[in-house]
Design an enzyme around this catalytic site. Structure first.
Site, PDB file in Angstrom:
ATOM      1  N   MET A   1       9.268  -2.602  11.872  1.00 10.96           N
ATOM      2  CA  MET A   1       9.079  -1.579  10.841  1.00 10.96           C
ATOM      3  C   MET A   1       7.645  -1.610  10.341  1.00 10.96           C
ATOM      4  SD  MET A   1      12.609  -1.761   8.638  1.00 10.96           S
ATOM      5  CE  MET A   1      14.168  -1.372   9.422  1.00 10.96           C
ATOM      6  N   SER A   2       7.058  -0.426  10.227  1.00  9.75           N
ATOM      7  CA  SER A   2       5.678  -0.302   9.797  1.00  9.75           C
ATOM      8  C   SER A   2       5.466   1.078   9.199  1.00  9.75           C
ATOM      9  CB  SER A   2       4.714  -0.506  10.966  1.00  9.75           C
ATOM     10  OG  SER A   2       3.390  -0.156  10.608  1.00  9.75           O
ATOM     11  N   THR A   3       4.670   1.152   8.138  1.00 12.11           N
ATOM     12  CA  THR A   3       4.322   2.448   7.563  1.00 12.11           C
ATOM     13  C   THR A   3       3.650   3.327   8.606  1.00 12.11           C
ATOM     14  OG1 THR A   3       4.055   1.418   5.398  1.00 12.11           O
ATOM     15  CG2 THR A   3       3.050   3.583   5.703  1.00 12.11           C
ATOM     16  N   ARG A   4       2.859   2.714   9.483  1.00 14.25           N
ATOM     17  CA  ARG A   4       2.132   3.494  10.490  1.00 14.25           C
ATOM     18  C   ARG A   4       3.037   4.027  11.604  1.00 14.25           C
ATOM     19  NH1 ARG A   4      -2.193  -0.241   8.946  1.00 14.25           N
ATOM     20  NH2 ARG A   4      -4.023   0.984   8.346  1.00 14.25           N
TER      21      ARG A   4
ATOM     22  N   HIS B   1       9.551  -3.605   3.485  1.00 22.46           N
ATOM     23  CA  HIS B   1       9.082  -3.862   2.121  1.00 22.46           C
ATOM     24  C   HIS B   1      10.247  -4.252   1.200  1.00 22.46           C
ATOM     25  CE1 HIS B   1       5.838  -1.003   3.517  1.00 22.46           C
ATOM     26  NE2 HIS B   1       5.101  -1.985   3.032  1.00 22.46           N
TER      27      HIS B   1
ATOM     28  N   MET C   1       0.832  -1.197   0.000  1.00 20.97           N
ATOM     29  CA  MET C   1       0.000   0.000   0.000  1.00 20.97           C
ATOM     30  C   MET C   1       0.872   1.254   0.000  1.00 20.97           C
ATOM     31  SD  MET C   1      -3.479  -0.776   2.131  1.00 20.97           S
ATOM     32  CE  MET C   1      -2.789  -0.544   3.763  1.00 20.97           C
ATOM     33  N   GLY C   2       2.146   1.095  -0.372  1.00 23.17           N
ATOM     34  CA  GLY C   2       3.043   2.242  -0.395  1.00 23.17           C
ATOM     35  C   GLY C   2       3.593   2.540   0.988  1.00 23.17           C
TER      36      GLY C   2
ATOM     37  N   GLY D   1       5.120 -10.187   4.312  1.00 23.05           N
ATOM     38  CA  GLY D   1       5.881 -10.098   5.545  1.00 23.05           C
ATOM     39  C   GLY D   1       5.224 -10.864   6.688  1.00 23.05           C
TER      40      GLY D   1
ATOM     41  N   GLN E   1      -2.602 -12.234   8.601  1.00 20.17           N
ATOM     42  CA  GLN E   1      -2.827 -11.999   7.178  1.00 20.17           C
ATOM     43  C   GLN E   1      -2.108 -13.037   6.327  1.00 20.17           C
ATOM     44  OE1 GLN E   1      -2.521  -7.937   5.192  1.00 20.17           O
ATOM     45  NE2 GLN E   1      -0.565  -8.811   4.588  1.00 20.17           N
TER      46      GLN E   1
END
Length: 281
Positions: free
Chosen positions: A184-187, A37, A30-31, A147, A153
């Site tokens: 590590m997380s986009t959020r 990633h 999701m970018g 991941g 998921q």
């Protein structure tokens, strides 16, 4: 790196590669890309001749009041990172490309999607399965890489492939962590400086509970210790110790264990897990 926005253009390119007997690996995202990633991308490059990375913020996996409208958009940096890794294809479809007939779906995840994160985000995993299914239909990859931070998921996607009899091999990569252990997380971008300093305590507690269990402590007692410790700093959504193969309760013979948890603090929701093997089982 070629960039495609339309399914038909992507399909023409991929068909030409299949005619050359080149295999294809897909990394759906999701970018908001980070080193986690990029570890998936590296894995994909080792698996196949052609690597396709998608960026699509999927509306069907967000419930009302969640961060769909605010999800980090870092496209220019994402593109730079993927170019630096020399991937073959970046696919950036519109909602209309992914859901040309609307967002209704006839695929339901079932019971595994109703526990843990699914208990707090009831429609989330049906939306995840829906969009992953669409990407599989469009790209028709030989491999897809995900991941292990999103462990529930990962199991749901493996189940989808099995249920639909898809000829796709699902590969995974371990959770990538910052120097202080934070997954590590986009959020993580949502965290204030103060919250960022507190966040590594999450992983510290998971590690401590793993060590307690490996040291022989009763699993239910160790779980209570973990909940109590996390609750001093965070709002705990769930904290469970389960069979890592299927997220069911641990039995005497269970060897692969997962400690899996979700917390909220400072307006941010984080998930993490640790998988380990119990001794003498």
């Amino acid at each position: 790196m070629q960039i495609f926005k339309k399914q038909k253009d992507l399909n023409l390119f991929l068909e030409s590669e299949r005619e050359k007997s080149n295999s294809i690996a897909l990394v759906p995202t999701m970018g908001g890309l980070h080193d986690g990633h990029l570890s998936l991308v590296a894995k994909a490059k080792n698996l196949a001749e052609i690597v396709v990375v998608s960026i699509f913020v999927n509306p069907t996996q967000f419930a009302r009041g969640e961060d769909f409208d605010d999800y980090p958009n870092t496209f220019e940096n994402d593109k730079f990172l993927l170019e630096s890794k020399k991937i073959d294809v970046l696919f950036i479809p519109s909602k209309e490309e992914i859901y040309p007939h609307g967002t209704e779906s006839d695929y339901k995840v079932g019971a595994i999607g109703q526990i843990l994160c699914g208990a707090f985000r009831p429609s989330h995993f049906d939306g995840v399965a829906q969009v992953v299914k669409r990407f599989f239909e469009i790209v028709k990859p030989n491999y897809a890489v995900f991941g292990e931070k999103d462990f529930q998921q990962l199991l749901i996607i493996k189940s989808l492939v099995k249920n639909l009899h898809l000829d796709i091999k699902i590969e995974s990569m371990p959770t990538q962590r910052e120097h202080d252990g934070l997954a590590m997380s986009t959020r993580n971008k949502y965290l204030s400086d103060i919250d960022r300093e507190r966040a590594p305590h999450f992983y510290s507690v998971l590690s401590a509970i793993r060590d307690l269990i490996l040291g022989g402590k009763d699993i239910s007692e160790a779980r209570e210790v973990g909940i109590n410790s996390l609750s001093k700093s965070f709002e705990v959504e769930y904290f469970e110790v389960l069979n890592a193969n299927n997220l069911t309760q641990i039995e005497t013979k269970t060897s692969e264990i997962i400690i899996i948890s979700a917390i909220r603090f400072g307006g941010t929701r984080l998930i993490d897990n640790l998988v380990f093997r119990r001794k003498n089982v």
